[in-house]
Scaffold this active site. Structure first.
Site, short mmCIF file in Angstrom:
data_model
loop_
_atom_site.label_atom_id
_atom_site.label_comp_id
_atom_site.label_asym_id
_atom_site.label_seq_id
_atom_site.Cartn_x
_atom_site.Cartn_y
_atom_site.Cartn_z
N LYS A 1 37.11 28.07 46.93
CA LYS A 1 38.10 28.10 48.00
C LYS A 1 39.02 29.30 47.80
CE LYS A 1 42.01 25.45 48.39
NZ LYS A 1 43.06 26.31 48.95
N HIS B 1 46.87 28.80 62.54
CA HIS B 1 47.88 28.07 63.33
C HIS B 1 48.59 29.09 64.23
CE1 HIS B 1 51.36 24.89 63.27
NE2 HIS B 1 50.93 25.15 64.48
N ASP B 2 48.12 29.22 65.46
CA ASP B 2 48.70 30.19 66.39
C ASP B 2 48.30 29.75 67.79
OD1 ASP B 2 49.74 32.64 67.53
OD2 ASP B 2 49.39 33.61 65.60
N PRO C 1 45.96 29.48 71.02
CA PRO C 1 44.49 29.37 70.96
C PRO C 1 43.76 30.70 70.94
CG PRO C 1 45.37 27.71 72.44
CD PRO C 1 46.54 28.58 72.04
N ARG D 1 44.18 15.14 40.77
CA ARG D 1 44.66 15.36 39.41
C ARG D 1 43.93 14.41 38.47
NH1 ARG D 1 46.11 19.25 41.37
NH2 ARG D 1 48.17 20.22 41.46
N THR E 1 44.70 33.68 69.89
CA THR E 1 44.86 34.40 68.62
C THR E 1 44.11 33.69 67.49
OG1 THR E 1 47.03 35.14 69.37
CG2 THR E 1 46.59 35.30 67.02
N THR F 1 49.43 17.87 51.41
CA THR F 1 49.54 16.93 50.29
C THR F 1 50.81 17.15 49.46
OG1 THR F 1 48.01 18.45 49.18
CG2 THR F 1 47.12 16.37 49.96
N GLY G 1 42.67 22.84 41.99
CA GLY G 1 43.09 24.19 41.62
C GLY G 1 43.55 24.23 40.18
N ARG G 2 44.88 24.12 39.99
CA ARG G 2 45.48 24.34 38.68
C ARG G 2 44.89 23.54 37.52
NH1 ARG G 2 51.22 23.93 41.55
NH2 ARG G 2 49.83 22.72 42.92
N ASP H 1 40.42 28.93 53.17
CA ASP H 1 41.51 27.98 53.47
C ASP H 1 42.67 28.78 54.06
OD1 ASP H 1 43.11 25.74 53.57
OD2 ASP H 1 43.59 25.75 51.44
N LEU H 2 42.46 29.25 55.30
CA LEU H 2 43.47 30.11 55.93
C LEU H 2 44.38 29.35 56.87
CD1 LEU H 2 41.38 33.36 56.39
CD2 LEU H 2 42.93 32.70 54.54
N LYS H 3 44.13 28.07 57.04
CA LYS H 3 45.01 27.20 57.82
C LYS H 3 45.49 27.89 59.09
CE LYS H 3 46.65 24.64 53.76
NZ LYS H 3 46.18 25.50 52.65
N ASP I 1 43.25 30.19 43.27
CA ASP I 1 44.63 30.66 43.49
C ASP I 1 45.07 31.44 42.27
OD1 ASP I 1 44.71 29.27 45.95
OD2 ASP I 1 45.37 27.43 44.95
#
Ligand code: C5P
Length: 243
Positions: free
Chosen positions: A36, A67-68, A70, A188, A72, A127, A217-218, A63-65, A14
């Site tokens: 990722k 959600h539309d 079916p 973490r 699409t 999360t 990530g961070r 990681d495009l999650k 990210d």
């Protein structure tokens, strides 16, 4: 707690610029982590970054999650298929039909183009969401029961596992068995800042709860030495897994 395979470390790239993402790939490549690519990098400079990750031979997680509706979501899945793609996420809240359509699209395109079939993971409850905010989203019950309910949908739709926090991982394994995989962000190292994450866990507690993939990530990307930060997490993970 047993896991289906040795737990793997996933690093979330990210970053606001392509050069920062590429520098991280170059630094972390020797560690064998999965990279990722999520909203931030994908929308800004996706193709260039994906080409580079693939050229290095590293494993790619988009990681495009999705959600539309079916049709699409399945069309998006077909469009993102590529050789290095190992993992893709869909929102379990998109429902059984949507997840099933995405899983089928991945299988069909993989066969047509002789690609590997990516593992599809259903995102349960982000999360960054704490239990106290569930009612305002219209959820009844606690985080744990909602994660298990959404995981059942994902499993029936053919997903390889779900994205959840390490707090739900042990219950998930108890309900669905070790082969249904838990991919856990919100990791973490002890003492690291939580940021916007709410349901956080250390690498040690995530491995103890049976997590198969740890997403970080961070704590790595913003460390003064990302290689050392990732290596320390891998050392912690390996010290807990026999062999
Ligand atoms: O920086 P941090 O370790 O919090 O990054 C976690 C990564 O995992 C981010 O890229 C975020 O988009 C992603 N993620 C998450 N929670 C989910 C699903 C994905 O934090 N439920």
């Amino acid at each position: 707690m047993q896991t289906a395979v040795s737990p793997r470390l996933i690093v979330a790239l990210d970053t606001p610029t392509l050069s920062q993402a590429l520098h991280l790939v170059e630094q972390l490549l020797p560690l064998g982590v999965i990279f990722k690519v999520g909203y931030e990098a994908y929308y800004a400079f996706g193709p260039a970054l994906l080409n580079e990750i693939e050229a290095c031979g590293a494993e790619l997680f988009l990681d495009l999650k999705l959600h539309d509706i079916p049709r699409t979501a399945a069309a998006a899945m077909r469009a993102i298929m590529r050789p290095g793609l190992g993992i893709v996420t869909v929102h379990a809240m998109g429902g059984f039909e949507m997840m099933r359509a995405v899983v089928e699209a991945a299988e069909i395109v993989a066969q047509e183009r002789s690609l590997r079939v990516p593992a599809i993971f259903g995102v349960t409850i982000l999360t960054s969401i704490a239990e106290i905010t569930l009612p305002e989203l219209g959820f009844m019950g606690g985080i744990g029961e909602n994660v298990v309910r959404l995981a059942a949908l994902a499993r029936n739709a053919g997903c390889a596992g779900v994205v959840c926090s390490a707090h739900e991982s042990a219950d998930l394994k108890a309900f669905f068995g070790h082969d249904f995989q838990a991919l856990c962000p919100g990791i973490r190292p002890a003492g690291a800042a939580g940021g916007d994450q709410q349901r956080i866990a250390t690498p040690t507690s995530a491995i103890g709860a049976g997590a198969d993939y740890l997403v970080v990530g961070r704590p790595i990307t913003q460390a003064s030495d990302p290689f050392a930060a990732a290596q320390a997490i891998l050392t912690e993970m390996r010290s807990l897994v026999p062999g």
